[in-house]
Design a protein around this motif. Structure first.
Motif, PDB file in Angstrom:
ATOM      1  N   ASN A 124      32.206  45.895  40.834  1.00  0.00           N
ATOM      2  CA  ASN A 124      32.422  45.061  42.022  1.00  0.00           C
ATOM      3  C   ASN A 124      31.091  44.673  42.664  1.00  0.00           C
ATOM      4  O   ASN A 124      30.898  43.531  43.080  1.00  0.00           O
ATOM      5  CB  ASN A 124      33.283  45.817  43.043  1.00  0.00           C
TER       6      ASN A 124
ATOM      7  N   ASN B  40      37.934  44.595  41.354  1.00  0.00           N
ATOM      8  CA  ASN B  40      38.590  43.683  42.286  1.00  0.00           C
ATOM      9  C   ASN B  40      38.615  42.267  41.700  1.00  0.00           C
ATOM     10  O   ASN B  40      37.569  41.716  41.334  1.00  0.00           O
ATOM     11  CB  ASN B  40      37.824  43.699  43.616  1.00  0.00           C
TER      12      ASN B  40
ATOM     13  N   VAL C  72      41.845  44.039  50.749  1.00  0.00           N
ATOM     14  CA  VAL C  72      41.650  45.253  49.950  1.00  0.00           C
ATOM     15  C   VAL C  72      42.688  46.295  50.348  1.00  0.00           C
ATOM     16  O   VAL C  72      42.539  46.973  51.360  1.00  0.00           O
ATOM     17  CB  VAL C  72      40.235  45.842  50.156  1.00  0.00           C
TER      18      VAL C  72
ATOM     19  N   ASN D  95      47.555  37.992  46.072  1.00  0.00           N
ATOM     20  CA  ASN D  95      46.590  39.037  46.454  1.00  0.00           C
ATOM     21  C   ASN D  95      45.728  38.613  47.641  1.00  0.00           C
ATOM     22  O   ASN D  95      44.956  39.416  48.158  1.00  0.00           O
ATOM     23  CB  ASN D  95      45.699  39.442  45.257  1.00  0.00           C
TER      24      ASN D  95
END
Lengths: 89, 274
Positions: A7, A58, B146, B235
Protein backbone atom coordinates in the motif's frame (compact mmCIF):
# COMPACT_ATOMS: atom_id res chain seq x y z
CA UNK A 1 0.95 -7.09 8.35
CA UNK A 2 3.69 -6.54 5.76
CA UNK A 3 1.13 -5.94 2.98
CA UNK A 4 1.23 -2.42 4.41
CA UNK A 5 4.40 -1.89 2.38
CA UNK A 6 2.57 -2.67 -0.86
CA UNK A 7 0.00 0.00 0.00
CA UNK A 8 2.81 2.38 0.90
CA UNK A 9 4.58 1.76 -2.42
CA UNK A 10 1.40 2.54 -4.38
CA UNK A 11 0.84 5.72 -2.43
CA UNK A 12 4.45 6.77 -2.78
CA UNK A 13 4.30 6.19 -6.55
CA UNK A 14 1.69 8.99 -6.61
CA UNK A 15 3.51 11.42 -4.34
CA UNK A 16 7.22 10.73 -4.92
CA UNK A 17 8.10 11.54 -8.54
CA UNK A 18 11.62 10.09 -8.34
CA UNK A 19 10.25 6.77 -7.10
CA UNK A 20 7.63 6.84 -9.85
CA UNK A 21 10.28 7.40 -12.52
CA UNK A 22 12.45 4.64 -11.04
CA UNK A 23 9.48 2.24 -11.07
CA UNK A 24 8.83 3.06 -14.73
CA UNK A 25 12.51 2.63 -15.65
CA UNK A 26 13.51 -0.50 -13.73
CA UNK A 27 10.87 -1.88 -11.38
CA UNK A 28 13.06 -4.61 -9.93
CA UNK A 29 15.82 -2.17 -9.00
CA UNK A 30 13.33 0.42 -7.75
CA UNK A 31 11.92 -1.94 -5.12
CA UNK A 32 15.16 -3.80 -4.33
CA UNK A 33 15.60 -1.96 -1.02
CA UNK A 34 11.95 -2.40 0.04
CA UNK A 35 11.66 -5.32 2.52
CA UNK A 36 8.71 -7.07 0.86
CA UNK A 37 8.08 -10.76 1.42
CA UNK A 38 9.16 -12.97 -1.48
CA UNK A 39 5.53 -13.50 -2.38
CA UNK A 40 4.77 -9.77 -2.42
CA UNK A 41 7.85 -8.96 -4.48
CA UNK A 42 7.05 -11.69 -6.98
CA UNK A 43 3.43 -10.55 -7.29
CA UNK A 44 4.44 -6.88 -7.69
CA UNK A 45 7.01 -7.56 -10.40
CA UNK A 46 4.53 -9.82 -12.23
CA UNK A 47 1.80 -7.16 -11.96
CA UNK A 48 -0.30 -9.84 -10.23
CA UNK A 49 -2.83 -7.44 -8.70
CA UNK A 50 -5.25 -10.28 -8.00
CA UNK A 51 -2.74 -11.94 -5.68
CA UNK A 52 -1.88 -8.62 -4.01
CA UNK A 53 -5.59 -7.98 -3.42
CA UNK A 54 -6.01 -11.48 -1.97
CA UNK A 55 -3.08 -10.73 0.35
CA UNK A 56 -4.95 -7.67 1.60
CA UNK A 57 -3.63 -4.77 -0.49
CA UNK A 58 -6.01 -1.82 -0.76
CA UNK A 59 -7.73 -1.76 -4.18
CA UNK A 60 -7.99 2.03 -4.34
CA UNK A 61 -4.22 2.29 -3.90
CA UNK A 62 -3.38 -0.64 -6.19
CA UNK A 63 -5.18 0.89 -9.15
CA UNK A 64 -2.91 3.95 -8.98
CA UNK A 65 -0.32 1.76 -10.75
CA UNK A 66 -2.37 1.86 -13.97
CA UNK A 67 -1.83 5.62 -14.26
CA UNK A 68 1.80 5.05 -15.23
CA UNK A 69 1.49 1.39 -16.31
CA UNK A 70 3.93 0.37 -13.59
CA UNK A 71 4.63 -3.42 -13.48
CA UNK A 72 2.98 -3.62 -16.93
CA UNK A 73 -0.41 -2.67 -15.51
CA UNK A 74 -2.38 -0.92 -18.22
CA UNK A 75 -6.05 -0.43 -17.35
CA UNK A 76 -7.23 -3.41 -19.47
CA UNK A 77 -4.55 -5.68 -18.00
CA UNK A 78 -5.32 -4.54 -14.45
CA UNK A 79 -9.05 -5.03 -14.98
CA UNK A 80 -8.72 -8.47 -16.54
CA UNK A 81 -6.45 -9.72 -13.75
CA UNK A 82 -8.28 -8.09 -10.85
CA UNK A 83 -11.67 -9.38 -11.97
CA UNK A 84 -10.40 -12.93 -11.35
CA UNK A 85 -9.25 -12.23 -7.79
CA UNK A 86 -10.60 -14.08 -4.81
CA UNK A 87 -11.52 -12.58 -1.46
CA UNK A 88 -8.97 -10.76 0.69
CA UNK A 89 -8.16 -12.30 4.10
CA UNK B 1 -24.68 32.50 18.54
CA UNK B 2 -23.40 31.08 15.31
CA UNK B 3 -26.13 29.59 13.15
CA UNK B 4 -26.35 26.93 10.45
CA UNK B 5 -27.72 28.47 7.25
CA UNK B 6 -27.37 25.84 4.51
CA UNK B 7 -26.37 22.31 3.62
CA UNK B 8 -24.77 21.36 0.32
CA UNK B 9 -23.98 17.96 -1.21
CA UNK B 10 -22.02 17.44 -4.43
CA UNK B 11 -19.63 14.93 -6.04
CA UNK B 12 -15.85 15.32 -5.83
CA UNK B 13 -14.64 13.07 -8.65
CA UNK B 14 -11.06 14.18 -9.43
CA UNK B 15 -11.66 14.13 -13.21
CA UNK B 16 -14.46 16.72 -12.99
CA UNK B 17 -12.41 19.95 -13.27
CA UNK B 18 -10.75 18.83 -16.51
CA UNK B 19 -13.95 17.25 -17.86
CA UNK B 20 -16.10 20.33 -17.21
CA UNK B 21 -13.43 22.67 -18.59
CA UNK B 22 -13.53 20.59 -21.77
CA UNK B 23 -17.31 20.21 -22.01
CA UNK B 24 -17.98 23.90 -21.39
CA UNK B 25 -20.44 25.88 -19.25
CA UNK B 26 -23.57 24.39 -20.85
CA UNK B 27 -22.79 20.79 -19.83
CA UNK B 28 -25.11 19.10 -17.32
CA UNK B 29 -22.39 18.96 -14.67
CA UNK B 30 -21.41 22.60 -15.13
CA UNK B 31 -25.06 23.69 -14.85
CA UNK B 32 -25.55 21.63 -11.67
CA UNK B 33 -22.45 23.00 -9.99
CA UNK B 34 -23.49 26.55 -10.97
CA UNK B 35 -26.96 26.09 -9.54
CA UNK B 36 -25.55 24.80 -6.25
CA UNK B 37 -22.95 27.59 -6.16
CA UNK B 38 -25.73 30.18 -6.57
CA UNK B 39 -27.67 28.71 -3.65
CA UNK B 40 -24.57 28.65 -1.47
CA UNK B 41 -23.81 32.29 -2.29
CA UNK B 42 -27.43 33.26 -1.52
CA UNK B 43 -27.05 31.73 1.95
CA UNK B 44 -24.22 34.28 2.61
CA UNK B 45 -22.07 31.99 4.76
CA UNK B 46 -19.19 33.41 6.81
CA UNK B 47 -17.69 29.95 7.26
CA UNK B 48 -18.00 26.59 5.56
CA UNK B 49 -17.77 23.30 7.43
CA UNK B 50 -16.70 20.55 5.03
CA UNK B 51 -17.24 16.83 5.64
CA UNK B 52 -14.92 14.83 3.41
CA UNK B 53 -13.01 11.56 3.29
CA UNK B 54 -9.27 11.71 2.86
CA UNK B 55 -8.02 9.43 0.07
CA UNK B 56 -4.69 8.51 1.72
CA UNK B 57 -3.25 11.96 1.00
CA UNK B 58 -3.55 14.06 4.16
CA UNK B 59 -3.38 10.88 6.24
CA UNK B 60 -2.07 7.39 5.52
CA UNK B 61 -2.34 3.91 6.96
CA UNK B 62 0.48 4.63 9.40
CA UNK B 63 -1.98 6.87 11.25
CA UNK B 64 -5.50 6.88 9.82
CA UNK B 65 -8.23 8.64 11.79
CA UNK B 66 -11.90 7.65 11.90
CA UNK B 67 -12.89 11.26 12.61
CA UNK B 68 -10.49 14.20 12.34
CA UNK B 69 -10.46 17.99 12.20
CA UNK B 70 -8.00 20.48 10.71
CA UNK B 71 -7.11 23.46 12.90
CA UNK B 72 -4.87 26.04 11.26
CA UNK B 73 -5.28 29.49 9.73
CA UNK B 74 -4.38 28.45 6.15
CA UNK B 75 -4.26 25.33 4.04
CA UNK B 76 -3.47 24.43 0.43
CA UNK B 77 -4.74 21.92 -2.07
CA UNK B 78 -5.11 19.73 -3.89
CA UNK B 79 -2.29 17.69 -2.36
CA UNK B 80 -2.88 14.64 -4.57
CA UNK B 81 -1.87 15.72 -8.10
CA UNK B 82 -5.49 16.20 -9.20
CA UNK B 83 -5.61 17.92 -12.60
CA UNK B 84 -6.98 21.30 -11.46
CA UNK B 85 -5.70 24.69 -10.27
CA UNK B 86 -3.92 24.80 -6.94
CA UNK B 87 -5.31 27.03 -4.20
CA UNK B 88 -4.34 28.47 -0.86
CA UNK B 89 -7.32 29.18 1.35
CA UNK B 90 -8.26 30.27 4.84
CA UNK B 91 -9.29 27.88 7.58
CA UNK B 92 -11.58 29.29 10.28
CA UNK B 93 -9.20 28.34 13.06
CA UNK B 94 -11.31 29.76 15.90
CA UNK B 95 -14.43 27.89 14.83
CA UNK B 96 -12.36 24.76 14.18
CA UNK B 97 -10.75 24.91 17.64
CA UNK B 98 -14.16 25.45 19.21
CA UNK B 99 -15.70 22.51 17.32
CA UNK B 100 -12.75 20.35 18.35
CA UNK B 101 -13.10 21.21 22.04
CA UNK B 102 -16.90 20.97 22.04
CA UNK B 103 -17.10 17.65 20.19
CA UNK B 104 -14.46 16.06 22.43
CA UNK B 105 -16.44 17.35 25.40
CA UNK B 106 -19.52 15.81 23.74
CA UNK B 107 -17.95 12.36 23.42
CA UNK B 108 -16.29 12.44 19.97
CA UNK B 109 -12.57 11.94 20.41
CA UNK B 110 -11.42 13.56 17.18
CA UNK B 111 -7.92 13.30 15.84
CA UNK B 112 -6.63 16.72 14.86
CA UNK B 113 -3.94 18.18 12.65
CA UNK B 114 -2.47 21.69 12.69
CA UNK B 115 -0.37 21.26 9.52
CA UNK B 116 -2.13 19.76 6.55
CA UNK B 117 -2.95 19.97 2.86
CA UNK B 118 -6.32 18.87 1.50
CA UNK B 119 -7.12 16.53 -1.36
CA UNK B 120 -9.65 16.45 -4.21
CA UNK B 121 -12.52 15.55 -1.86
CA UNK B 122 -12.48 19.14 -0.58
CA UNK B 123 -10.81 20.96 -3.46
CA UNK B 124 -13.01 19.76 -6.35
CA UNK B 125 -16.24 20.99 -4.69
CA UNK B 126 -14.59 24.25 -3.55
CA UNK B 127 -13.15 24.85 -7.04
CA UNK B 128 -16.69 24.86 -8.46
CA UNK B 129 -18.63 26.36 -5.54
CA UNK B 130 -16.30 29.02 -4.11
CA UNK B 131 -13.58 29.57 -6.73
CA UNK B 132 -12.53 32.85 -5.11
CA UNK B 133 -11.79 30.85 -1.93
CA UNK B 134 -12.98 33.72 0.26
CA UNK B 135 -15.02 31.66 2.73
CA UNK B 136 -12.86 30.14 5.48
CA UNK B 137 -13.40 26.41 5.84
CA UNK B 138 -13.36 23.93 8.71
CA UNK B 139 -12.28 20.53 7.37
CA UNK B 140 -13.78 17.48 9.07
CA UNK B 141 -12.64 14.10 7.83
CA UNK B 142 -14.54 10.84 8.18
CA UNK B 143 -13.06 7.46 7.30
CA UNK B 144 -15.33 6.36 4.43
CA UNK B 145 -12.78 4.15 2.66
CA UNK B 146 -10.95 1.77 5.00
CA UNK B 147 -13.18 -0.72 6.86
CA UNK B 148 -14.23 -0.79 9.59
CA UNK B 149 -16.05 2.46 8.79
CA UNK B 150 -17.97 4.27 11.48
CA UNK B 151 -21.66 3.37 11.36
CA UNK B 152 -24.32 5.69 10.00
CA UNK B 153 -25.75 6.24 13.51
CA UNK B 154 -22.33 7.37 14.67
CA UNK B 155 -21.75 9.63 11.65
CA UNK B 156 -25.15 11.25 12.22
CA UNK B 157 -24.44 11.71 15.93
CA UNK B 158 -21.10 13.28 14.97
CA UNK B 159 -23.00 15.76 12.82
CA UNK B 160 -25.35 16.55 15.70
CA UNK B 161 -22.35 17.14 17.97
CA UNK B 162 -20.90 19.52 15.37
CA UNK B 163 -24.24 21.35 15.26
CA UNK B 164 -24.25 21.74 19.06
CA UNK B 165 -20.68 23.04 18.84
CA UNK B 166 -21.59 25.62 16.20
CA UNK B 167 -24.57 26.76 18.25
CA UNK B 168 -22.35 27.31 21.29
CA UNK B 169 -19.73 29.29 19.34
CA UNK B 170 -19.78 32.68 21.08
CA UNK B 171 -19.66 34.86 17.95
CA UNK B 172 -22.24 35.82 15.38
CA UNK B 173 -21.49 33.71 12.33
CA UNK B 174 -23.44 32.26 9.41
CA UNK B 175 -22.19 28.70 8.85
CA UNK B 176 -22.91 26.50 5.81
CA UNK B 177 -22.10 22.80 5.66
CA UNK B 178 -20.69 21.11 2.59
CA UNK B 179 -20.38 17.37 2.08
CA UNK B 180 -19.38 15.34 -0.93
CA UNK B 181 -18.95 11.83 -2.22
CA UNK B 182 -20.50 8.98 -4.14
CA UNK B 183 -23.50 6.87 -3.13
CA UNK B 184 -22.25 4.06 -5.40
CA UNK B 185 -18.72 3.61 -6.71
CA UNK B 186 -16.32 0.71 -7.03
CA UNK B 187 -12.64 1.40 -7.68
CA UNK B 188 -9.94 -1.16 -8.36
CA UNK B 189 -11.60 -4.29 -6.89
CA UNK B 190 -12.71 -7.53 -8.62
CA UNK B 191 -16.14 -5.91 -9.16
CA UNK B 192 -14.89 -3.31 -11.67
CA UNK B 193 -16.11 -3.59 -15.29
CA UNK B 194 -13.91 -5.03 -18.06
CA UNK B 195 -11.37 -2.57 -19.50
CA UNK B 196 -11.95 -0.04 -16.76
CA UNK B 197 -10.60 0.62 -13.27
CA UNK B 198 -13.87 1.91 -11.80
CA UNK B 199 -17.60 1.43 -12.15
CA UNK B 200 -20.98 2.20 -10.60
CA UNK B 201 -22.28 -1.16 -9.32
CA UNK B 202 -25.55 0.07 -7.83
CA UNK B 203 -27.33 2.96 -9.62
CA UNK B 204 -30.63 1.85 -8.03
CA UNK B 205 -29.18 2.54 -4.58
CA UNK B 206 -28.29 6.06 -5.76
CA UNK B 207 -31.92 6.67 -6.73
CA UNK B 208 -33.13 5.08 -3.49
CA UNK B 209 -30.85 7.23 -1.31
CA UNK B 210 -31.84 10.32 -3.28
CA UNK B 211 -35.51 9.53 -2.72
CA UNK B 212 -34.96 9.27 1.04
CA UNK B 213 -33.09 12.58 1.00
CA UNK B 214 -35.79 14.26 -1.08
CA UNK B 215 -38.43 13.33 1.50
CA UNK B 216 -36.21 13.95 4.55
CA UNK B 217 -36.44 10.27 5.58
CA UNK B 218 -33.14 10.52 7.43
CA UNK B 219 -33.90 7.88 10.07
CA UNK B 220 -34.87 5.35 7.36
CA UNK B 221 -31.68 6.11 5.45
CA UNK B 222 -29.56 5.67 8.57
CA UNK B 223 -31.27 2.36 9.31
CA UNK B 224 -30.94 0.98 5.78
CA UNK B 225 -27.36 2.10 5.10
CA UNK B 226 -25.67 -0.69 7.05
CA UNK B 227 -22.00 -1.50 6.52
CA UNK B 228 -23.05 -4.47 4.36
CA UNK B 229 -25.43 -2.36 2.27
CA UNK B 230 -22.79 0.30 1.71
CA UNK B 231 -20.24 -2.34 0.70
CA UNK B 232 -22.74 -3.71 -1.83
CA UNK B 233 -22.98 -0.21 -3.33
CA UNK B 234 -19.21 -0.17 -3.76
CA UNK B 235 -15.91 0.09 -1.92
CA UNK B 236 -16.18 3.90 -2.13
CA UNK B 237 -19.93 4.05 -1.33
CA UNK B 238 -19.10 4.71 2.33
CA UNK B 239 -18.82 8.33 1.24
CA UNK B 240 -22.52 8.50 2.05
CA UNK B 241 -21.28 8.94 5.63
CA UNK B 242 -20.18 12.48 4.73
CA UNK B 243 -23.77 13.23 3.69
CA UNK B 244 -25.23 11.63 6.80
CA UNK B 245 -22.92 13.68 9.05
CA UNK B 246 -24.01 16.82 7.17
CA UNK B 247 -27.65 15.85 7.79
CA UNK B 248 -26.82 15.55 11.48
CA UNK B 249 -25.70 19.18 11.42
CA UNK B 250 -28.62 20.65 9.47
CA UNK B 251 -31.44 18.47 10.87
CA UNK B 252 -34.27 16.68 9.06
CA UNK B 253 -35.11 19.19 6.35
CA UNK B 254 -36.26 18.39 2.83
CA UNK B 255 -33.80 19.75 0.29
CA UNK B 256 -34.67 22.84 -1.74
CA UNK B 257 -33.06 21.11 -4.69
CA UNK B 258 -31.78 17.60 -5.35
CA UNK B 259 -30.78 15.89 -8.56
CA UNK B 260 -29.18 12.47 -8.82
CA UNK B 261 -27.14 11.14 -11.71
CA UNK B 262 -27.50 7.42 -10.91
CA UNK B 263 -25.33 6.23 -13.80
CA UNK B 264 -22.52 8.35 -12.35
CA UNK B 265 -23.22 7.20 -8.78
CA UNK B 266 -23.70 10.67 -7.32
CA UNK B 267 -26.11 13.55 -6.62
CA UNK B 268 -26.24 17.32 -6.20
CA UNK B 269 -28.36 18.80 -3.41
CA UNK B 270 -29.02 22.02 -1.51
CA UNK B 271 -30.75 22.46 1.83
CA UNK B 272 -31.94 25.92 2.87
CA UNK B 273 -34.83 26.56 5.20
CA UNK B 274 -35.19 30.32 5.66
Amino acid sequence: MSIYLVNKLCRQALHDLSLREALKRDPQAAIAAWPFTDEERKALLAGDVARLYELGANAFLLQYLTRWQIFGLSVPVYSERMRKAGQPP
Amino acid sequence: MAEIVAGIGVPHTPSLPAQIAKEGPASDLAVLFREVAGELAAARPDALIVFADDHFNTFFLDNFPTFAIGIADRTTGPNDHTAMPGYELAVHDKLAAHIHAATVEGGFDLAFTQDFGIDHALMVPLHFLTPEMKIPIVPLWINCLVPPLPGTQRAHAFGRAVRAAVESFPHKLRVAVLCSGHFSLEIGTPRIPPNDRAGIPDPDWVSHVTDHLRHARVARLIEEATAARLAEAGNIAGELLNWIAMLGVIGDHAPRFIEAQPALGHAFAVWRWN
